[in-house]
Design a protein around this motif. Structure first.
Motif, PDB file in Angstrom:
ATOM      1  N   SER A 172       0.971  -1.154  -0.001  1.00 47.96           N
ATOM      2  CA  SER A 172      -0.114   0.003   0.067  1.00 47.96           C
ATOM      3  C   SER A 172       0.875   1.253  -0.048  1.00 47.96           C
ATOM      4  O   SER A 172       1.992   1.151   0.244  1.00 47.96           O
ATOM      5  N   LYS A 173       0.207   2.556  -0.379  1.00 48.36           N
ATOM      6  CA  LYS A 173       0.995   3.509  -0.400  1.00 48.36           C
ATOM      7  C   LYS A 173       1.605   4.036   0.914  1.00 48.36           C
ATOM      8  O   LYS A 173       2.538   4.910   1.079  1.00 48.36           O
ATOM      9  N   ASP A 174       1.083   3.474   1.958  1.00 52.73           N
ATOM     10  CA  ASP A 174       1.166   4.208   3.264  1.00 52.73           C
ATOM     11  C   ASP A 174       2.233   3.047   4.043  1.00 52.73           C
ATOM     12  O   ASP A 174       2.646   2.945   4.933  1.00 52.73           O
ATOM     13  N   ALA A 175       2.731   2.105   3.323  1.00 52.62           N
ATOM     14  CA  ALA A 175       3.538   0.930   3.631  1.00 52.62           C
ATOM     15  C   ALA A 175       4.978   1.613   4.310  1.00 52.62           C
ATOM     16  O   ALA A 175       5.526   2.452   3.599  1.00 52.62           O
ATOM     17  N   ASP A 176       5.772   1.310   5.262  1.00 51.09           N
ATOM     18  CA  ASP A 176       6.661   1.952   5.566  1.00 51.09           C
ATOM     19  C   ASP A 176       7.972   1.546   4.960  1.00 51.09           C
ATOM     20  O   ASP A 176       8.698   2.408   4.612  1.00 51.09           O
ATOM     21  N   ASP A 177       8.055   0.356   4.302  1.00 53.56           N
ATOM     22  CA  ASP A 177       9.073  -0.104   3.350  1.00 53.56           C
ATOM     23  C   ASP A 177       8.697   0.303   2.133  1.00 53.56           C
ATOM     24  O   ASP A 177       8.057  -0.513   1.312  1.00 53.56           O
ATOM     25  N   ARG A 178       9.559   1.170   1.630  1.00 61.37           N
ATOM     26  CA  ARG A 178       8.977   1.503  -0.068  1.00 61.37           C
ATOM     27  C   ARG A 178      10.420   1.366  -0.810  1.00 61.37           C
ATOM     28  O   ARG A 178      10.790   1.931  -2.005  1.00 61.37           O
ATOM     29  N   THR A 179      11.379   0.271  -0.425  1.00 60.35           N
ATOM     30  CA  THR A 179      12.494  -0.079  -1.012  1.00 60.35           C
ATOM     31  C   THR A 179      12.196  -0.884  -2.162  1.00 60.35           C
ATOM     32  O   THR A 179      11.699  -1.974  -1.978  1.00 60.35           O
ATOM     33  N   VAL A 180      12.931  -0.866  -3.358  1.00 65.32           N
ATOM     34  CA  VAL A 180      12.743  -1.786  -4.418  1.00 65.32           C
ATOM     35  C   VAL A 180      14.099  -2.221  -4.608  1.00 65.32           C
ATOM     36  O   VAL A 180      15.002  -1.585  -4.767  1.00 65.32           O
ATOM     37  N   THR A 181      14.194  -3.835  -4.477  1.00 60.92           N
ATOM     38  CA  THR A 181      15.540  -4.145  -4.897  1.00 60.92           C
ATOM     39  C   THR A 181      15.484  -4.781  -6.270  1.00 60.92           C
ATOM     40  O   THR A 181      14.635  -5.523  -6.671  1.00 60.92           O
ATOM     41  N   LEU A 182      16.316  -4.316  -7.037  1.00 61.43           N
ATOM     42  CA  LEU A 182      16.634  -4.773  -8.381  1.00 61.43           C
ATOM     43  C   LEU A 182      18.015  -5.884  -8.403  1.00 61.43           C
ATOM     44  O   LEU A 182      18.688  -5.972  -7.842  1.00 61.43           O
ATOM     45  N   ARG A 183      17.631  -6.955  -9.341  1.00 60.65           N
ATOM     46  CA  ARG A 183      18.451  -7.676  -9.967  1.00 60.65           C
ATOM     47  C   ARG A 183      19.069  -7.823 -11.037  1.00 60.65           C
ATOM     48  O   ARG A 183      17.982  -7.466 -12.141  1.00 60.65           O
ATOM     49  N   ARG A 184      20.221  -7.854 -11.613  1.00 60.22           N
ATOM     50  CA  ARG A 184      20.630  -7.880 -12.806  1.00 60.22           C
ATOM     51  C   ARG A 184      20.007  -9.295 -13.788  1.00 60.22           C
ATOM     52  O   ARG A 184      20.156 -10.186 -13.015  1.00 60.22           O
ATOM     53  N   THR A 185      19.544  -8.906 -14.773  1.00 63.59           N
ATOM     54  CA  THR A 185      18.970 -10.140 -15.520  1.00 63.59           C
ATOM     55  C   THR A 185      20.112 -10.461 -16.451  1.00 63.59           C
ATOM     56  O   THR A 185      21.192  -9.809 -16.721  1.00 63.59           O
ATOM     57  N   THR A 186      19.973 -11.557 -17.053  1.00 62.09           N
ATOM     58  CA  THR A 186      20.764 -12.272 -18.177  1.00 62.09           C
ATOM     59  C   THR A 186      20.844 -11.194 -19.504  1.00 62.09           C
ATOM     60  O   THR A 186      19.682 -10.797 -19.811  1.00 62.09           O
ATOM     61  N   ASP A 187      22.078 -11.035 -19.752  1.00 61.91           N
ATOM     62  CA  ASP A 187      22.129  -9.979 -21.022  1.00 61.91           C
ATOM     63  C   ASP A 187      21.870 -11.110 -22.247  1.00 61.91           C
ATOM     64  O   ASP A 187      22.860 -11.602 -22.748  1.00 61.91           O
ATOM     65  N   ILE A 188      20.731 -11.007 -22.725  1.00 59.56           N
ATOM     66  CA  ILE A 188      20.316 -11.950 -23.824  1.00 59.56           C
ATOM     67  C   ILE A 188      21.024 -11.726 -25.175  1.00 59.56           C
ATOM     68  O   ILE A 188      21.411 -12.720 -25.832  1.00 59.56           O
ATOM     69  N   LEU A 189      21.139 -10.492 -25.549  1.00 59.82           N
ATOM     70  CA  LEU A 189      22.009 -10.143 -26.558  1.00 59.82           C
ATOM     71  C   LEU A 189      23.422 -10.776 -26.503  1.00 59.82           C
ATOM     72  O   LEU A 189      23.909 -11.400 -27.583  1.00 59.82           O
ATOM     73  N   ALA A 190      24.194 -10.674 -25.412  1.00 60.03           N
ATOM     74  CA  ALA A 190      25.490 -11.056 -25.235  1.00 60.03           C
ATOM     75  C   ALA A 190      25.459 -12.312 -25.253  1.00 60.03           C
ATOM     76  O   ALA A 190      26.461 -13.055 -25.881  1.00 60.03           O
TER      77      ALA A 190
END
Length: 117
Positions: free
Chosen positions: A7-25
């Protein structure tokens, strides 16, 4: 991963990103020294456009890279035009200047056709 929508009022607004596979490489590595399939990459850059695209062309082992200068509002995301440079594996570069996106697409297809002949 969250088990439910935050929800918008959630205390934790952190988004963790993970590197994806580089398909073209991965495709470039899979293809190795073969000339088919022809691989085309795209590089949206805001600075050192040609040199960064050239580096991507080499590391990803593609035949053609479309270096897209997205540093101003007239080119790139959210506009009807692009300012690109086509760079091939032989080191040839063709700056297209500012063109409508459909025209850029046609120029890329023309270059791809030449690579296939």
């Amino acid at each position: 991963r969250q088990p439910h929508k935050l929800s918008k009022d959630a205390d934790d607004r952190t988004v963790t990103l993970r590197r994806t596979t580089d398909i073209l490489a991965a495709l470039g590595n899979w293809r190795g020294a073969q000339t088919r399939p022809v691989l085309v990459g795209f590089a949206a850059e805001t600075r050192d456009v040609v040199s960064r695209a050239q580096s991507k062309l080499e590391t990803k082992r593609v035949d053609l890279i479309v270096a897209n200068d997205v540093s101003d509002a007239d080119s790139g995301f959210g506009s009807d035009t692009n300012k690109v440079v086509l760079i091939d594996a032989d080191g040839n570069s063709v700056p297209l200047g500012l063109l409508p996106k459909y025209e850029v697409g046609h120029r890329i297809l023309d270059r791809l056709k030449a690579l296939l002949e």
